[in-house]
Write a protein that holds these residues in place. Structure first.
Motif, PDB file in Angstrom:
ATOM      1  N   GLU A  85     -13.165   3.679 -44.002  1.00  0.00           N
ATOM      2  CA  GLU A  85     -12.477   4.973 -43.983  1.00  0.00           C
ATOM      3  C   GLU A  85     -13.422   6.113 -44.369  1.00  0.00           C
ATOM      4  O   GLU A  85     -13.404   7.184 -43.751  1.00  0.00           O
ATOM      5  CB  GLU A  85     -11.294   4.934 -44.943  1.00  0.00           C
ATOM      6  CG  GLU A  85     -10.562   6.258 -45.084  1.00  0.00           C
ATOM      7  CD  GLU A  85      -9.484   6.215 -46.155  1.00  0.00           C
ATOM      8  OE1 GLU A  85      -8.975   7.295 -46.489  1.00  0.00           O
ATOM      9  OE2 GLU A  85      -9.159   5.114 -46.645  1.00  0.00           O
ATOM     10  N   ASN A  86     -14.249   5.884 -45.388  1.00  0.00           N
ATOM     11  CA  ASN A  86     -15.091   6.965 -45.895  1.00  0.00           C
ATOM     12  C   ASN A  86     -16.325   7.236 -45.034  1.00  0.00           C
ATOM     13  O   ASN A  86     -16.733   8.387 -44.885  1.00  0.00           O
ATOM     14  CB  ASN A  86     -15.519   6.660 -47.325  1.00  0.00           C
ATOM     15  CG  ASN A  86     -14.455   6.987 -48.345  1.00  0.00           C
ATOM     16  OD1 ASN A  86     -14.373   8.105 -48.832  1.00  0.00           O
ATOM     17  ND2 ASN A  86     -13.602   6.008 -48.655  1.00  0.00           N
ATOM     18  N   PHE A  87     -16.922   6.187 -44.480  1.00  0.00           N
ATOM     19  CA  PHE A  87     -18.143   6.382 -43.694  1.00  0.00           C
ATOM     20  C   PHE A  87     -17.875   6.511 -42.201  1.00  0.00           C
ATOM     21  O   PHE A  87     -18.744   6.955 -41.451  1.00  0.00           O
ATOM     22  CB  PHE A  87     -19.113   5.220 -43.943  1.00  0.00           C
ATOM     23  CG  PHE A  87     -19.758   5.250 -45.289  1.00  0.00           C
ATOM     24  CD1 PHE A  87     -20.664   6.246 -45.626  1.00  0.00           C
ATOM     25  CD2 PHE A  87     -19.448   4.295 -46.242  1.00  0.00           C
ATOM     26  CE1 PHE A  87     -21.251   6.276 -46.878  1.00  0.00           C
ATOM     27  CE2 PHE A  87     -20.034   4.307 -47.495  1.00  0.00           C
ATOM     28  CZ  PHE A  87     -20.947   5.314 -47.816  1.00  0.00           C
ATOM     29  N   ASN A  88     -16.661   6.086 -41.762  1.00  0.00           N
ATOM     30  CA  ASN A  88     -16.319   6.149 -40.332  1.00  0.00           C
ATOM     31  C   ASN A  88     -17.402   5.497 -39.478  1.00  0.00           C
ATOM     32  O   ASN A  88     -17.800   6.002 -38.433  1.00  0.00           O
ATOM     33  CB  ASN A  88     -16.094   7.607 -39.900  1.00  0.00           C
ATOM     34  CG  ASN A  88     -15.368   7.706 -38.577  1.00  0.00           C
ATOM     35  OD1 ASN A  88     -14.616   6.808 -38.195  1.00  0.00           O
ATOM     36  ND2 ASN A  88     -15.597   8.777 -37.851  1.00  0.00           N
ATOM     37  N   ASP A  89     -17.875   4.342 -39.961  1.00  0.00           N
ATOM     38  CA  ASP A  89     -18.974   3.635 -39.318  1.00  0.00           C
ATOM     39  C   ASP A  89     -18.489   2.239 -38.957  1.00  0.00           C
ATOM     40  O   ASP A  89     -17.982   1.495 -39.804  1.00  0.00           O
ATOM     41  CB  ASP A  89     -20.162   3.552 -40.290  1.00  0.00           C
ATOM     42  CG  ASP A  89     -21.428   3.011 -39.641  1.00  0.00           C
ATOM     43  OD1 ASP A  89     -21.330   2.198 -38.703  1.00  0.00           O
ATOM     44  OD2 ASP A  89     -22.528   3.395 -40.093  1.00  0.00           O
ATOM     45  N   GLY A  90     -18.659   1.850 -37.678  1.00  0.00           N
ATOM     46  CA  GLY A  90     -18.154   0.581 -37.204  1.00  0.00           C
ATOM     47  C   GLY A  90     -18.726  -0.632 -37.896  1.00  0.00           C
ATOM     48  O   GLY A  90     -18.122  -1.716 -37.850  1.00  0.00           O
ATOM     49  N   LYS A  91     -19.863  -0.480 -38.560  1.00  0.00           N
ATOM     50  CA  LYS A  91     -20.438  -1.651 -39.234  1.00  0.00           C
ATOM     51  C   LYS A  91     -19.567  -2.118 -40.401  1.00  0.00           C
ATOM     52  O   LYS A  91     -19.716  -3.231 -40.879  1.00  0.00           O
ATOM     53  CB  LYS A  91     -21.848  -1.354 -39.733  1.00  0.00           C
ATOM     54  CG  LYS A  91     -21.956  -0.379 -40.895  1.00  0.00           C
ATOM     55  CD  LYS A  91     -23.417  -0.117 -41.234  1.00  0.00           C
ATOM     56  CE  LYS A  91     -23.575   0.873 -42.377  1.00  0.00           C
ATOM     57  NZ  LYS A  91     -24.992   1.190 -42.651  1.00  0.00           N
ATOM     58  N   TYR A  92     -18.656  -1.249 -40.857  1.00  0.00           N
ATOM     59  CA  TYR A  92     -17.748  -1.617 -41.940  1.00  0.00           C
ATOM     60  C   TYR A  92     -16.386  -2.091 -41.429  1.00  0.00           C
ATOM     61  O   TYR A  92     -15.457  -2.251 -42.221  1.00  0.00           O
ATOM     62  CB  TYR A  92     -17.544  -0.436 -42.887  1.00  0.00           C
ATOM     63  CG  TYR A  92     -18.800  -0.005 -43.610  1.00  0.00           C
ATOM     64  CD1 TYR A  92     -19.366  -0.799 -44.600  1.00  0.00           C
ATOM     65  CD2 TYR A  92     -19.422   1.198 -43.306  1.00  0.00           C
ATOM     66  CE1 TYR A  92     -20.518  -0.409 -45.263  1.00  0.00           C
ATOM     67  CE2 TYR A  92     -20.576   1.594 -43.971  1.00  0.00           C
ATOM     68  CZ  TYR A  92     -21.121   0.785 -44.938  1.00  0.00           C
ATOM     69  OH  TYR A  92     -22.257   1.169 -45.593  1.00  0.00           O
ATOM     70  N   ARG A  93     -16.240  -2.326 -40.139  1.00  0.00           N
ATOM     71  CA  ARG A  93     -14.945  -2.779 -39.618  1.00  0.00           C
ATOM     72  C   ARG A  93     -14.627  -4.164 -40.166  1.00  0.00           C
ATOM     73  O   ARG A  93     -15.402  -5.102 -39.979  1.00  0.00           O
ATOM     74  CB  ARG A  93     -14.967  -2.815 -38.089  1.00  0.00           C
ATOM     75  CG  ARG A  93     -13.623  -3.202 -37.466  1.00  0.00           C
ATOM     76  CD  ARG A  93     -13.687  -3.112 -35.948  1.00  0.00           C
ATOM     77  NE  ARG A  93     -14.581  -4.128 -35.394  1.00  0.00           N
ATOM     78  CZ  ARG A  93     -14.199  -5.362 -35.044  1.00  0.00           C
ATOM     79  NH1 ARG A  93     -12.927  -5.725 -35.212  1.00  0.00           N
ATOM     80  NH2 ARG A  93     -15.053  -6.213 -34.533  1.00  0.00           N
TER      81      ARG A  93
END
Length: 281
Positions: free
Chosen positions: A246-254
């Motif tokens: 949610e905070n980084f809006n980066d797909g690597k954290y999906r």
């Protein structure tokens, strides 16, 4: 400081209360569940009686349980000098709680947020004492881990940092100071590792036992990423990865869909008896 408030009587809160009382501090342990408080009190009493066999090192193990006041009423925090919050890793719950803590605790009291990933500055904004809010990311199990990740929020004062490091030292811990960012240092790395390990299982690359063997036997880690996830709690892991996503809006954290399904199924790890591995009750 001798009187510390601990909010949340789960595994982390119980371990923290145990560590504090082992070094002579008085603790006000707060939880909305009377059952959780009873379990925490029983664990502390067990450690008091059998601590020598469990690796106790604190100088004040005798009388530990007598230094804990268990309560469901936040108003009982009115006498604490320092407060550590350990509730579920959920922004909505923390968002609702902090104005209540702000009203209940003395104005001079420092608030230490024991969180895996939620930004400290975001939590501090829910109070009227932003300079006295700091992050203290304790590792699990608290009594066995000597080092704490200490997170400086945007407004955190040097006095608050000094008071926090002094208290940690007064119950056998040391602090590593970092700046505020979702996940801080530890979990920006650890959660990615765990999530990728879950993907390896989901993709059929390896069984959980073999994923962890690579880390323990090849890299010399004490515990593999999936056993670590079970220890922390898969629900907490999912909360933490969601916060990073949610905070980084980066797909690597999906989050891996398998992780979500396991949490939906109640397979939380050690605390439920089953996660990536099975545990005796």
């Amino acid at each position: 400081m001798t009187r510390v408030g601990v909010v949340g009587a789960g595994v982390m809160g119980t371990g923290l209360a145990q560590s504090l009382t082992e070094y002579g501090h008085e603790v006000v342990l707060v939880d909305r569940s009377k059952e959780a408080l009873d379990l925490a009190q029983a664990e502390i009493l067990k450690f008091e009686r059998f601590g020598a066999l469990l690796g106790a090192t604190g100088p004040s193990r005798e009388g530990m349980s007598g230094r804990v006041t268990c309560t469901t009423d936040l108003a009982d925090l009115s006498t604490v000098e320092f407060l550590v919050e350990n509730i579920t890793e959920s922004w909505e719950l923390k968002r609702a709680l902090y104005p209540q803590l702000d009203e209940a605790a003395p104005e001079s009291c420092v608030f230490a947020v024991n969180t895996s990933a939620i930004p400290i500055t975001k939590v501090a904004a829910r109070t009227t004492r932003q300079d006295r809010v700091i992050g203290t990311h304790f590792m699990n199990p608290v009594p066995m881990k000597p080092t704490v990740e200490v997170i400086k929020g945007w407004h955190t004062s040097q006095e608050t940092i000094d008071a926090t490091l002094a208290l940690l030292g007064a119950f056998g811990k040391s602090g590593v100071q970092v700046n505020d960012s979702p996940g801080f240092v530890s979990n920006r790395v650890l959660m990615l590792t765990i999530n990728e390990a879950v993907y390896l299982v989901a993709d059929g690359v390896a069984e959980p036992e073999d994923v962890d063997r690579i880390f323990t036997e090849c890299f010399g880690h004490t515990m593999g990423p999936l056993a670590t996830a079970d220890l922390i709690g898969l629900d907490t892991i999912l909360y933490s990865i969601d916060v990073l996503y949610e905070n980084f809006n980066d797909g690597k954290y999906r989050p891996c869909p398998l992780l979500q399904r396991m949490v939906d199924a109640g397979l939380y790890g050690r605390k439920s008896g089953r996660g990536f591995f099975a545990y005796e009750a």
